[in-house]
Design a protein around this motif. Structure first.
Motif, PDB file in Angstrom:
ATOM      1  N   THR A 100      35.383  16.586  23.571  1.00 16.37           N
ATOM      2  CA  THR A 100      35.880  16.474  24.999  1.00 16.37           C
ATOM      3  C   THR A 100      36.014  15.069  25.676  1.00 16.37           C
ATOM      4  O   THR A 100      34.924  14.206  25.368  1.00 16.37           O
ATOM      5  N   VAL A 101      37.234  14.887  26.348  1.00 22.20           N
ATOM      6  CA  VAL A 101      37.302  13.489  26.797  1.00 22.20           C
ATOM      7  C   VAL A 101      36.825  14.007  28.690  1.00 22.20           C
ATOM      8  O   VAL A 101      37.701  14.721  29.265  1.00 22.20           O
ATOM      9  N   TRP A 102      35.893  13.274  28.915  1.00 24.49           N
ATOM     10  CA  TRP A 102      35.616  13.267  30.402  1.00 24.49           C
ATOM     11  C   TRP A 102      36.455  12.343  31.112  1.00 24.49           C
ATOM     12  O   TRP A 102      36.420  11.236  30.869  1.00 24.49           O
ATOM     13  N   LEU A 103      36.610  12.778  32.345  1.00 25.21           N
ATOM     14  CA  LEU A 103      37.364  11.863  33.476  1.00 25.21           C
ATOM     15  C   LEU A 103      36.642  11.734  34.634  1.00 25.21           C
ATOM     16  O   LEU A 103      35.574  11.799  34.554  1.00 25.21           O
ATOM     17  N   GLU A 104      37.365  11.666  35.524  1.00 20.69           N
ATOM     18  CA  GLU A 104      36.836  11.543  37.072  1.00 20.69           C
ATOM     19  C   GLU A 104      35.968  12.689  37.599  1.00 20.69           C
ATOM     20  O   GLU A 104      36.290  13.582  37.075  1.00 20.69           O
ATOM     21  N   LYS A 105      35.340  12.330  38.416  1.00 20.39           N
ATOM     22  CA  LYS A 105      34.497  13.360  38.977  1.00 20.39           C
ATOM     23  C   LYS A 105      35.266  14.164  39.879  1.00 20.39           C
ATOM     24  O   LYS A 105      36.301  13.742  40.678  1.00 20.39           O
ATOM     25  N   LEU A 106      34.889  15.785  39.863  1.00 23.93           N
ATOM     26  CA  LEU A 106      35.737  16.512  40.786  1.00 23.93           C
ATOM     27  C   LEU A 106      35.092  16.238  42.301  1.00 23.93           C
ATOM     28  O   LEU A 106      33.918  16.377  42.264  1.00 23.93           O
TER      29      LEU A 106
END
Length: 150
Positions: free
Chosen positions: A135-141
């Motif tokens: 999984t590639v984690w991105l910005e916070k929701l």
């Protein structure tokens, strides 16, 4: 299709007695550290990828209001909603409500998030191919995105 058939077989392997009594098929698992999500999330690994079956199968259980940050799966992911009510949203598209019995196909590389609704927890079984990476984690929701704004 093979992944979905294996997953459905794993679900069917739960004991008839436990199923009839409404007991969970799989344990709740371990509480995940709040690194890439908000709220309480528990994870149980049903199957780790190996040299024969190169995909992982996990159960994720979210408390009401718990949700993941924006992320993507290089190989895609399938979510089978087992309990509760939650949300799924792809970047640039409207948020969808997901419920017990729904199947969500997260296409490879598509940025999205998912989690529980504010009023209900949600539990899903996920299948994720491992051959293309983790999984590639991105910005916070943001709170606004979670509650259906843009």
């Amino acid at each position: 299709m093979k992944i979905l058939k294996l997953t459905m077989l794993l679900l069917a392997m739960g004991t008839t007695q436990a199923f009839a009594q409404g007991a969970p098929i799989f344990p709740k698992g371990e509480k995940a550290p709040n690194v890439n999500h908000v709220g309480n999330v528990w994870l149980y690994e049903v199957h780790a990828p190996d040299s024969t079956f190169n995909y992982g199968i996990s159960v994720a259980t979210f408390d009401p209001g718990a949700r993941l940050n924006w992320h993507q799966h290089p190989g895609g992911q399938i979510l089978m909603i087992m309990e509760g009510v939650g949300y799924y949203q792809e970047k640039g598209k409207p948020r969808q409500t997901i419920r017990k019995g729904d199947v969500v196909k997260c296409s490879p590389g598509v940025v999205h998030w998912h989690g529980a609704s504010p009023e209900s927890g949600v539990t899903y079984l996920s299948t994720t191919p491992a051959q293309n990476g983790k999984t590639v984690w991105l910005e916070k929701l943001t709170e606004q995105e979670y509650f259906g704004g843009k």
